[in-house]
Design an enzyme around this catalytic site. Structure first.
Site, PDB file in Angstrom:
ATOM      1  N   CYS A 265       0.132   1.638   7.438  1.00 10.27           N
ATOM      2  CA  CYS A 265      -0.450   2.026   6.141  1.00 10.27           C
ATOM      3  C   CYS A 265      -1.748   2.807   6.333  1.00 10.27           C
ATOM      4  CB  CYS A 265      -0.684   0.795   5.269  1.00 10.27           C
ATOM      5  SG  CYS A 265       0.861   0.097   4.656  1.00 10.27           S
TER       6      CYS A 265
ATOM      7  N   GLU B 166       0.829  -1.210   0.000  1.00  8.93           N
ATOM      8  CA  GLU B 166       0.000   0.000   0.000  1.00  8.93           C
ATOM      9  C   GLU B 166       0.861   1.257   0.000  1.00  8.93           C
ATOM     10  OE1 GLU B 166      -0.170  -2.672   1.920  1.00  8.93           O
ATOM     11  OE2 GLU B 166      -2.127  -2.886   2.874  1.00  8.93           O
TER      12      GLU B 166
HETATM   13  N1  THU Z   1       2.161  -6.490   4.117  1.00 11.23           N
HETATM   14  C1  THU Z   1       1.719  -5.628   3.164  1.00 11.23           C
HETATM   15  O1  THU Z   1       2.414  -5.362   2.174  1.00 11.23           O
HETATM   16  N2  THU Z   1       0.490  -5.088   3.311  1.00 11.23           N
HETATM   17  C2  THU Z   1      -0.394  -5.416   4.295  1.00 11.23           C
HETATM   18  O2  THU Z   1      -1.504  -4.914   4.306  1.00 11.23           O
HETATM   19  C3  THU Z   1      -0.006  -6.370   5.333  1.00 11.23           C
HETATM   20  C4  THU Z   1       1.405  -6.828   5.305  1.00 11.23           C
HETATM   21  C5  THU Z   1       3.464  -7.131   3.925  1.00 11.23           C
HETATM   22  C6  THU Z   1       4.567  -6.688   4.817  1.00 11.23           C
HETATM   23  C7  THU Z   1       5.476  -7.902   4.808  1.00 11.23           C
HETATM   24  O3  THU Z   1       6.322  -7.827   3.671  1.00 11.23           O
HETATM   25  C8  THU Z   1       4.530  -9.072   4.619  1.00 11.23           C
HETATM   26  O4  THU Z   1       3.335  -8.525   4.128  1.00 11.23           O
HETATM   27  C9  THU Z   1       4.265  -9.858   5.874  1.00 11.23           C
HETATM   28  O5  THU Z   1       3.900  -9.021   6.919  1.00 11.23           O
END
Ligand code: THU
Length: 137
Positions: free
Chosen positions: A97, A58
């Site tokens: 985020c 995000e």
């Molecule tokens: N992550 C995201 O990119 N967006 C989310 O809404 C939740 C978590 C990613 C961060 C990390 O690279 C992986 O997911 C595990 O937490």
């Protein structure tokens, strides 16, 4: 927002997820961000061996858009799940985020989640009530 727009954003988030760099969590996430004038910016999560520099999908999408000069956003679609598997559960945005969304998006900003089968649609105000943001200072 029309069903076509929602489906378009989900499709772009699914494609963006393929660019994820997630060798530590093996959890890949894709996001697609719609501006008020119809442009779409995408992002995927990018991890680091020292963990904390990791950036969520995000924020990659939002920062990419802000860097391009965009300031008005209407919606984001988010999909995530085990790397190399199709999504099978909802991936809600993390607290960091949500705070970044509050920096650049209004309370009625639309957040679209897709689990591979069903869609859930929220406003930012629903996912981050009583937020601290630019108007608090
Ligand atoms: N992550 C995201 O990119 N967006 C989310 O809404 C939740 C978590 C990613 C961060 C990390 O690279 C992986 O997911 C595990 O937490």
């Amino acid at each position: 927002m029309t069903t076509e727009t929602v489906n378009m954003l989900i499709a772009k988030a699914i494609l963006a997820r393929e660019q994820s760099y997630c060798p530590y969590s093996n959890f890949s996430v894709g996001a697609s961000l719609l501006t008020d004038h119809g442009a779409v910016y995408t992002g995927s999560n990018i991890e680091s061996a020292s963990y904390t520099p990791t950036v969520c999908a995000e924020r990659v999408a939002i920062f990419s858009a802000v860097h391009a000069g965009e300031r008005s956003f209407s919606a984001i679609a988010i999909v995530g799940g085990k790397k190399d598997e199709f999504i099978s559960s909802f991936c809600a945005p993390c607290g960091v985020c949500r705070q970044v969304m509050a920096e650049f998006c209004s309370p009625d900003f639309t957040i679209i989640l897709f689990d591979g089968n069903e869609t859930k649609i929220y406003t930012l105000a629903e996912l981050l009530p009583e937020s601290f943001g630019p108007s608090s200072l």
